[in-house]
Structure formats: C-alpha cells, structure tokens
Motif scaffolding. Structure first.
Motif, PDB file in Angstrom:
ATOM      1  N   LYS A   7       0.926  -1.157  -0.101  1.00 47.36           N
ATOM      2  CA  LYS A   7      -0.187  -0.072   0.017  1.00 47.36           C
ATOM      3  C   LYS A   7       0.921   1.224   0.220  1.00 47.36           C
ATOM      4  O   LYS A   7       1.827   1.168   0.707  1.00 47.36           O
ATOM      5  CB  LYS A   7      -0.936   0.047   1.318  1.00 47.36           C
ATOM      6  N   PHE A   8       0.641   2.175  -0.756  1.00 46.77           N
ATOM      7  CA  PHE A   8       1.169   3.547  -1.022  1.00 46.77           C
ATOM      8  C   PHE A   8       0.482   4.664  -0.293  1.00 46.77           C
ATOM      9  O   PHE A   8      -0.624   4.756  -0.594  1.00 46.77           O
ATOM     10  CB  PHE A   8       1.684   3.842  -2.510  1.00 46.77           C
ATOM     11  N   ARG A   9       1.262   5.471   0.327  1.00 46.04           N
ATOM     12  CA  ARG A   9       0.819   6.591   1.067  1.00 46.04           C
ATOM     13  C   ARG A   9       0.629   7.773   0.008  1.00 46.04           C
ATOM     14  O   ARG A   9      -0.268   8.439  -0.145  1.00 46.04           O
ATOM     15  CB  ARG A   9       1.587   7.031   1.933  1.00 46.04           C
ATOM     16  N   THR A  10       1.628   7.886  -1.033  1.00 48.56           N
ATOM     17  CA  THR A  10       1.358   8.851  -2.209  1.00 48.56           C
ATOM     18  C   THR A  10       1.619   8.200  -3.498  1.00 48.56           C
ATOM     19  O   THR A  10       2.415   7.248  -3.544  1.00 48.56           O
ATOM     20  CB  THR A  10       2.285   9.956  -1.861  1.00 48.56           C
ATOM     21  N   GLU A  11       1.283   8.986  -4.497  1.00 47.29           N
ATOM     22  CA  GLU A  11       1.829   8.289  -6.108  1.00 47.29           C
ATOM     23  C   GLU A  11       3.210   8.555  -6.259  1.00 47.29           C
ATOM     24  O   GLU A  11       3.772   7.712  -6.729  1.00 47.29           O
ATOM     25  CB  GLU A  11       1.033   9.384  -6.972  1.00 47.29           C
ATOM     26  N   ASP A  12       3.716   9.632  -5.331  1.00 43.89           N
ATOM     27  CA  ASP A  12       5.237   9.762  -5.541  1.00 43.89           C
ATOM     28  C   ASP A  12       6.120   8.324  -5.110  1.00 43.89           C
ATOM     29  O   ASP A  12       6.862   7.946  -5.552  1.00 43.89           O
ATOM     30  CB  ASP A  12       5.935  10.872  -4.936  1.00 43.89           C
ATOM     31  N   ALA A  13       5.550   7.835  -3.790  1.00 44.71           N
ATOM     32  CA  ALA A  13       6.038   6.767  -3.113  1.00 44.71           C
ATOM     33  C   ALA A  13       5.826   5.671  -4.233  1.00 44.71           C
ATOM     34  O   ALA A  13       6.660   4.804  -4.100  1.00 44.71           O
ATOM     35  CB  ALA A  13       5.298   6.523  -1.898  1.00 44.71           C
ATOM     36  N   GLU A  14       4.718   5.574  -4.684  1.00 37.73           N
ATOM     37  CA  GLU A  14       4.318   4.282  -5.475  1.00 37.73           C
ATOM     38  C   GLU A  14       5.130   4.230  -6.918  1.00 37.73           C
ATOM     39  O   GLU A  14       5.888   3.488  -7.231  1.00 37.73           O
ATOM     40  CB  GLU A  14       2.838   4.222  -6.050  1.00 37.73           C
ATOM     41  N   ARG A  15       5.469   5.495  -7.432  1.00 40.36           N
ATOM     42  CA  ARG A  15       6.383   5.779  -8.658  1.00 40.36           C
ATOM     43  C   ARG A  15       7.925   5.405  -8.235  1.00 40.36           C
ATOM     44  O   ARG A  15       8.328   4.632  -9.073  1.00 40.36           O
ATOM     45  CB  ARG A  15       6.588   7.254  -9.042  1.00 40.36           C
ATOM     46  N   GLU A  16       8.098   5.868  -7.108  1.00 41.88           N
ATOM     47  CA  GLU A  16       9.571   5.316  -6.796  1.00 41.88           C
ATOM     48  C   GLU A  16       9.782   3.930  -6.412  1.00 41.88           C
ATOM     49  O   GLU A  16      10.762   3.185  -6.934  1.00 41.88           O
ATOM     50  CB  GLU A  16       9.768   6.104  -5.345  1.00 41.88           C
ATOM     51  N   PHE A  17       8.759   3.265  -5.890  1.00 43.92           N
ATOM     52  CA  PHE A  17       8.841   1.895  -5.661  1.00 43.92           C
ATOM     53  C   PHE A  17       8.704   0.923  -7.239  1.00 43.92           C
ATOM     54  O   PHE A  17       9.607   0.211  -7.356  1.00 43.92           O
ATOM     55  CB  PHE A  17       7.392   1.279  -5.192  1.00 43.92           C
ATOM     56  N   TRP A  18       7.880   1.429  -7.954  1.00 48.31           N
ATOM     57  CA  TRP A  18       7.972   0.648  -9.220  1.00 48.31           C
ATOM     58  C   TRP A  18       9.184   1.074 -10.178  1.00 48.31           C
ATOM     59  O   TRP A  18       9.479   0.139 -11.041  1.00 48.31           O
ATOM     60  CB  TRP A  18       6.753   0.815  -9.893  1.00 48.31           C
ATOM     61  N   ALA A  19       9.747   2.081 -10.038  1.00 49.71           N
ATOM     62  CA  ALA A  19      11.036   2.212 -10.708  1.00 49.71           C
ATOM     63  C   ALA A  19      12.317   1.507 -10.367  1.00 49.71           C
ATOM     64  O   ALA A  19      13.286   1.374 -10.949  1.00 49.71           O
ATOM     65  CB  ALA A  19      11.344   3.767 -10.289  1.00 49.71           C
ATOM     66  N   SER A  20      12.205   0.795  -9.101  1.00 46.18           N
ATOM     67  CA  SER A  20      13.203   0.103  -8.884  1.00 46.18           C
ATOM     68  C   SER A  20      12.729  -1.466  -8.323  1.00 46.18           C
ATOM     69  O   SER A  20      13.588  -2.310  -7.703  1.00 46.18           O
ATOM     70  CB  SER A  20      13.837   0.668  -7.419  1.00 46.18           C
ATOM     71  N   HIS A  21      11.467  -1.925  -8.868  1.00 43.24           N
ATOM     72  CA  HIS A  21      10.950  -3.186  -8.542  1.00 43.24           C
ATOM     73  C   HIS A  21      10.385  -3.878  -9.924  1.00 43.24           C
ATOM     74  O   HIS A  21       9.990  -3.114 -10.689  1.00 43.24           O
ATOM     75  CB  HIS A  21      10.011  -3.357  -7.522  1.00 43.24           C
ATOM     76  N   ASP A  22      10.388  -5.114  -9.986  1.00 48.35           N
ATOM     77  CA  ASP A  22       9.785  -5.756 -11.097  1.00 48.35           C
ATOM     78  C   ASP A  22       8.411  -6.353 -10.843  1.00 48.35           C
ATOM     79  O   ASP A  22       8.258  -6.807  -9.842  1.00 48.35           O
ATOM     80  CB  ASP A  22      10.815  -6.714 -11.560  1.00 48.35           C
ATOM     81  N   SER A  23       7.725  -5.803 -11.576  1.00 43.48           N
ATOM     82  CA  SER A  23       5.993  -5.910 -11.360  1.00 43.48           C
ATOM     83  C   SER A  23       5.793  -7.688 -11.466  1.00 43.48           C
ATOM     84  O   SER A  23       4.920  -7.920 -10.865  1.00 43.48           O
ATOM     85  CB  SER A  23       5.100  -5.323 -12.480  1.00 43.48           C
ATOM     86  N   THR A  24       6.569  -8.326 -12.106  1.00 47.51           N
ATOM     87  CA  THR A  24       6.134  -9.575 -12.278  1.00 47.51           C
ATOM     88  C   THR A  24       6.410 -10.455 -11.157  1.00 47.51           C
ATOM     89  O   THR A  24       6.036 -11.542 -11.004  1.00 47.51           O
ATOM     90  CB  THR A  24       7.041 -10.463 -13.338  1.00 47.51           C
ATOM     91  N   GLU A  25       7.200  -9.986  -9.889  1.00 44.16           N
ATOM     92  CA  GLU A  25       7.264 -10.562  -8.807  1.00 44.16           C
ATOM     93  C   GLU A  25       6.047 -10.284  -7.901  1.00 44.16           C
ATOM     94  O   GLU A  25       5.845 -11.052  -6.832  1.00 44.16           O
ATOM     95  CB  GLU A  25       8.422  -9.967  -7.883  1.00 44.16           C
ATOM     96  N   TYR A  26       5.095  -9.332  -8.612  1.00 46.39           N
ATOM     97  CA  TYR A  26       3.927  -9.053  -7.756  1.00 46.39           C
ATOM     98  C   TYR A  26       2.662  -9.387  -8.347  1.00 46.39           C
ATOM     99  O   TYR A  26       1.491  -9.409  -7.887  1.00 46.39           O
ATOM    100  CB  TYR A  26       3.788  -7.401  -7.358  1.00 46.39           C
ATOM    101  N   ILE A  27       2.646  -9.399  -9.495  1.00 49.48           N
ATOM    102  CA  ILE A  27       1.544  -9.501 -10.502  1.00 49.48           C
ATOM    103  C   ILE A  27       1.786 -10.845 -11.444  1.00 49.48           C
ATOM    104  O   ILE A  27       2.821 -10.772 -12.132  1.00 49.48           O
ATOM    105  CB  ILE A  27       1.295  -8.154 -11.277  1.00 49.48           C
ATOM    106  N   ASP A  28       0.720 -11.608 -11.684  1.00 50.94           N
ATOM    107  CA  ASP A  28       0.713 -12.652 -12.758  1.00 50.94           C
ATOM    108  C   ASP A  28       0.214 -12.148 -13.896  1.00 50.94           C
ATOM    109  O   ASP A  28      -1.159 -11.964 -14.037  1.00 50.94           O
ATOM    110  CB  ASP A  28      -0.176 -14.051 -12.122  1.00 50.94           C
ATOM    111  N   TRP A  29       0.902 -11.482 -14.931  1.00 58.79           N
ATOM    112  CA  TRP A  29       0.413 -10.965 -16.108  1.00 58.79           C
ATOM    113  C   TRP A  29      -0.595 -11.777 -17.220  1.00 58.79           C
ATOM    114  O   TRP A  29      -1.073 -11.482 -17.788  1.00 58.79           O
ATOM    115  CB  TRP A  29       1.488 -10.171 -16.820  1.00 58.79           C
ATOM    116  N   ARG A  30      -0.071 -13.224 -16.764  1.00 60.83           N
ATOM    117  CA  ARG A  30      -0.768 -14.116 -17.649  1.00 60.83           C
ATOM    118  C   ARG A  30      -2.343 -13.951 -17.236  1.00 60.83           C
ATOM    119  O   ARG A  30      -3.199 -14.496 -18.188  1.00 60.83           O
ATOM    120  CB  ARG A  30      -0.361 -15.470 -17.481  1.00 60.83           C
ATOM    121  N   LYS A  31      -2.553 -13.680 -16.061  1.00 62.69           N
ATOM    122  CA  LYS A  31      -4.188 -13.683 -15.729  1.00 62.69           C
ATOM    123  C   LYS A  31      -4.877 -12.602 -15.991  1.00 62.69           C
ATOM    124  O   LYS A  31      -5.870 -12.112 -15.750  1.00 62.69           O
ATOM    125  CB  LYS A  31      -4.258 -13.999 -14.403  1.00 62.69           C
TER     126      LYS A  31
END
Length: 88
Positions: A7-31
């Motif tokens: 959970k992110f407190r701000t959009e800036d925090a979310e942007r910063e997180f996704w800039a340094s993390h791979d979404s495939t570790e969190y989301i199954d894009w096949r679904k």
C-alpha cells in the motif's frame, strides 16, 4: 507465490517503488485482462488564436458544408498537418 503489492501513501512513493521493482514479482500478467475505459477523454487545453476574419469565415463555411463545428474542423486540419510534418 507472488508477493503482495504494498500500500502506498502517495503517488510519488508508488512511482519510486515501481521504478526499482519488477512487477512480475507481484503480478501474474498471464491472468491479466485488457481494460476498457469508455469515458476516458484526452485532456485538452483552451487556447486563443488570432485568425484573419476572411479565413475564419471560410473555415466556418467549410465546416458548415461538412456539418461539423468549425473548431473541430480546425483541430482536424492541425492534426493532419502535424502528422504530415512529423512523417517527413
């Protein structure tokens, strides 16, 4: 097993997180499914432009013949010209 998306407190925090993390570790894009956003409209900005009266009269006449508002016709003309300019 996929990690839970934090959970992110701000959009800036979310942007910063996704800039340094791979979404495939969190989301199954096949679904995933394609989203449809029917009411989403591109943002536009009002501008003021000075056009000689005879040119505006001709634009309005042409727009009337095509049964479209003259502002819409002007946007079409500008879009077509921009497309042509950026092609070359």
């Amino acid at each position: 097993m996929k990690k839970a998306v934090p959970k992110f407190r701000t959009e800036d925090a979310e942007r910063e997180f996704w800039a340094s993390h791979d979404s495939t570790e969190y989301i199954d894009w096949r679904k995933s499914r394609r989203a449809t956003l029917p009411n989403l409209k591109p943002s536009s900005q009002t501008i003021s432009i000075r056009i000689p009266k005879p040119m505006l009269d001709r634009l309005k006449l042409l727009a009337n013949k095509r049964d479209v508002p003259y502002q819409s016709l002007l946007k079409i003309f500008v879009a077509e010209r921009l497309k042509a300019e950026f092609k070359s």
